[in-house]
Design a protein around this motif. Structure first.
Motif, PDB file in Angstrom:
ATOM      1  N   LYS A 134       0.841  -1.204   0.000  1.00 33.05           N
ATOM      2  CA  LYS A 134       0.000   0.000   0.000  1.00 33.05           C
ATOM      3  C   LYS A 134       0.876   1.255   0.000  1.00 33.05           C
ATOM      4  CE  LYS A 134      -3.758  -2.070   2.683  1.00 33.05           C
ATOM      5  NZ  LYS A 134      -4.583  -2.409   1.528  1.00 33.05           N
ATOM      6  N   GLU A 144      -6.659   3.129   8.120  1.00 32.70           N
ATOM      7  CA  GLU A 144      -7.877   3.416   7.346  1.00 32.70           C
ATOM      8  C   GLU A 144      -7.983   2.504   6.129  1.00 32.70           C
ATOM      9  OE1 GLU A 144     -10.220   5.042   8.422  1.00 32.70           O
ATOM     10  OE2 GLU A 144      -9.535   6.657   9.695  1.00 32.70           O
ATOM     11  N   ALA A 145      -6.846   2.279   5.441  1.00 29.29           N
ATOM     12  CA  ALA A 145      -6.851   1.413   4.251  1.00 29.29           C
ATOM     13  C   ALA A 145      -7.179  -0.034   4.628  1.00 29.29           C
ATOM     14  CB  ALA A 145      -5.492   1.486   3.556  1.00 29.29           C
ATOM     15  N   ARG A 147      -8.875  -1.034   7.297  1.00 25.95           N
ATOM     16  CA  ARG A 147     -10.298  -1.090   7.702  1.00 25.95           C
ATOM     17  C   ARG A 147     -11.185  -1.229   6.467  1.00 25.95           C
ATOM     18  NH1 ARG A 147     -12.072   3.053  12.422  1.00 25.95           N
ATOM     19  NH2 ARG A 147     -13.976   1.846  12.087  1.00 25.95           N
ATOM     20  N   GLN A 148     -10.840  -0.481   5.428  1.00 22.10           N
ATOM     21  CA  GLN A 148     -11.613  -0.554   4.183  1.00 22.10           C
ATOM     22  C   GLN A 148     -11.506  -1.944   3.559  1.00 22.10           C
ATOM     23  OE1 GLN A 148     -13.621   2.133   3.155  1.00 22.10           O
ATOM     24  NE2 GLN A 148     -14.475   0.457   1.929  1.00 22.10           N
ATOM     25  N   ASP A 149     -10.303  -2.535   3.600  1.00 27.83           N
ATOM     26  CA  ASP A 149     -10.106  -3.904   3.081  1.00 27.83           C
ATOM     27  C   ASP A 149     -11.020  -4.893   3.799  1.00 27.83           C
ATOM     28  OD1 ASP A 149      -8.111  -3.069   1.365  1.00 27.83           O
ATOM     29  OD2 ASP A 149      -6.453  -3.775   2.624  1.00 27.83           O
ATOM     30  N   ARG A 151     -13.823  -4.276   5.478  1.00 26.95           N
ATOM     31  CA  ARG A 151     -15.243  -4.017   5.120  1.00 26.95           C
ATOM     32  C   ARG A 151     -15.567  -4.562   3.738  1.00 26.95           C
ATOM     33  NH1 ARG A 151     -14.414   1.127   7.983  1.00 26.95           N
ATOM     34  NH2 ARG A 151     -13.771   2.154   6.056  1.00 26.95           N
ATOM     35  N   ASP A 152     -14.680  -4.301   2.767  1.00 25.84           N
ATOM     36  CA  ASP A 152     -14.905  -4.750   1.386  1.00 25.84           C
ATOM     37  C   ASP A 152     -14.945  -6.267   1.302  1.00 25.84           C
ATOM     38  OD1 ASP A 152     -14.894  -2.096   0.654  1.00 25.84           O
ATOM     39  OD2 ASP A 152     -12.886  -2.115  -0.241  1.00 25.84           O
ATOM     40  N   GLU A 212     -13.048  -2.896  13.437  1.00 23.22           N
ATOM     41  CA  GLU A 212     -14.050  -3.433  12.499  1.00 23.22           C
ATOM     42  C   GLU A 212     -14.783  -4.641  13.091  1.00 23.22           C
ATOM     43  OE1 GLU A 212     -15.216  -2.155   9.673  1.00 23.22           O
ATOM     44  OE2 GLU A 212     -13.883  -0.440  10.008  1.00 23.22           O
TER      45      GLU A 212
END
Length: 442
Positions: A134, A144-145, A147-149, A151-152, A212
């Motif tokens: 990243k 933040e990145a 956390r997004q992973d 969730r996705d 998360e």
């Protein structure tokens, strides 16, 4: 099964693994092969062990899944992060732990597991050189990145729950710093200030997982969740944490054999342990700063089992200060062995009237073959703990770990004695199953 307050294991369980190397791919391949009926999950407590419940005429020995609601292997979905972009099939072939014939039947499923870009800092593992990384300016951006992973991944795969497991390399040693690691607010401030000295990439994974709503398991000896700030976060998010360092070969032997010496009241002059291994883990540990992290976790095992202050005649001799036996641990990187590591233990004991004796243990083990069932058990039991409303340090998982977490700020000592750890594990399963936790730890 008795009525328990544990929520049922409905829906899919996403297991997101940090690292797609030998351990991770052996774990994934074994689970995929087992659920097709093509392999057996040997070494897994959750799949094979039976625990006694009840006493006398009510006594029964039951598998874990008959005592508590466990997630099924069929419900597991795998995801991962890695600095190398190879999919899990390519990584499994490259690792050369498993034979091709034991990987190919699940080739399609493994090929579908493509690593997400890793949150990585080369200063923490100088021997690794991947480009699937990243582009984050700060540690907070990493959080933040990630956390997004999570969730996705959860949404894309329709997962009801997620567990995050670290099966990546050992990072350089991060000493606990009160100013950064004791309070959550200080840790968050350090992440936002991009304090790269005190905030390891692994801490970003742990922070992301817990926020998360995913339990986090540290399979390396990294400091990551072994700090009060992370305990505070786990309390806040009501999430289980476990660590650190999978107890696979030499330390498993040590935690099981040291009690023999202690129980039989034999003396110990010294214990010398050395390993050779040649996988990526060995390569990373060839760097002195990374080895120090491992050394700290390996050295702690013996000292909590054979205590000089309790038995000075037996354990109060050996080193220069003459206060304790001599204990040395070495790991040597030796590429020809790859994942088939070898551990030698030389144990100098003494008996009646102080006469010396020796014990030699030579364990030719397969690192990932021993680690894979631990990965499965830790993931399934952490998921169980979360559904049972257990959060913070999961001491009942000490059985699987080299340097079990404990609250050192309160002077608590880790339990490293294998049979006491097993009792803690059985009692926790009984308790979650609505039975009496009826075994004494003594």
């Amino acid at each position: 099964m008795k009525q328990t307050n544990v929520k049922p294991a409905d829906g899919k369980l996403g297991i997101m693994v940090v690292g797609c190397g030998a351990v991770a791919t052996t774990f994934m391949t074994g689970v995929l092969m087992t659920r097709r009926g093509l392999a057996k999950p040997v070494g897994s407590m959750t799949q094979y062990d039976k625990i006694r419940i009840g006493r006398g005429d009510d006594k029964k020995y039951l598998p874990y899944a008959d005592i508590v609601p466990m997630a099924k292997l069929d419900d597991i979905v795998f995801g991962c992060w890695d600095v190398y972009p190879q999919n899990a099939y390519q990584a499994a072939m490259y690792a050369e732990v498993l034979k091709e014939k034991d990987i190919n039947p699940v080739k399609d499923e493994l090929e579908a597991i493509k690593p997400m870009k890793a949150a990585f800092d080369k200063n923490y593992a100088k021997r690794l050189d991947g480009d699937n990384v990243k582009d984050c300016k700060t540690r907070w951006e990493m959080v933040e990145a990630l956390r997004q992973d999570i969730r996705d991944f959860k949404e894309k795969n329709g997962c009801a729950r997620i567990v995050v497991l670290w099966a990546a390399s050992t990072e350089i040693y991060v000493p606990v710093c009160e100013k950064v690691h004791y309070h959550l607010a200080d840790l968050e401030a350090a992440m936002k200030a991009d304090d790269r000295e005190h905030v390891a990439p692994s801490m970003c994974y742990a922070y992301a997982a817990l926020t998360e709503g995913a339990p986090f398991i540290m399979g390396a000896p990294n400091t990551t969740v072994d700090i009060p700030a992370m305990w505070e976060l786990a309390d806040q998010t009501k999430m289980p944490i476990a660590g650190k360092d999978f107890k696979t070969g030499q330390t498993l032997v040590k935690s099981g054999f040291a009690p023999i010496i202690g129980t039989r009241c034999l003396g110990l002059h010294g214990w010398f342990s050395t390993n050779i291994l040649g996988n990526r883990d060995g390569l990373v540990l060839d760097e002195p700063a990374n080895f120090h992290t491992k050394e700290v976790s390996k050295l702690s095992t013996l000292e909590t089992i054979l205590k000089p202050e309790i038995q000075p005649d037996l354990y109060g001799h050996g080193n220069d200060e003459d206060t304790q036996y001599y204990h040395k641990v070495r790991i040597n990187y030796y590429p020809p062995r790859n994942d088939n590591k070898e551990g030698w233990d030389n144990i100098d004991i003494f008996g009646w009237m102080g006469y010396p004796m020796q014990i030699k243990i030579n364990f030719l083990c397969r690192d990932s073959i021993l680690a894979a069932p631990l990965c499965l058990d830790l993931c399934l039991l952490s998921d169980l703990a979360a559904r049972a409303g257990r959060y913070g340090i999961q001491r009942f998982l000490s059985f699987f770990l080299k340097a079990p977490m404990h609250d050192y700020t309160q002077g608590e000592e880790a339990v490293n004695h294998l049979y006491q750890q097993y009792t803690m594990l059985k009692n926790a399963i009984r308790e979650m199953g609505g039975y009496e936790a009826d075994e004494e730890i003594d």
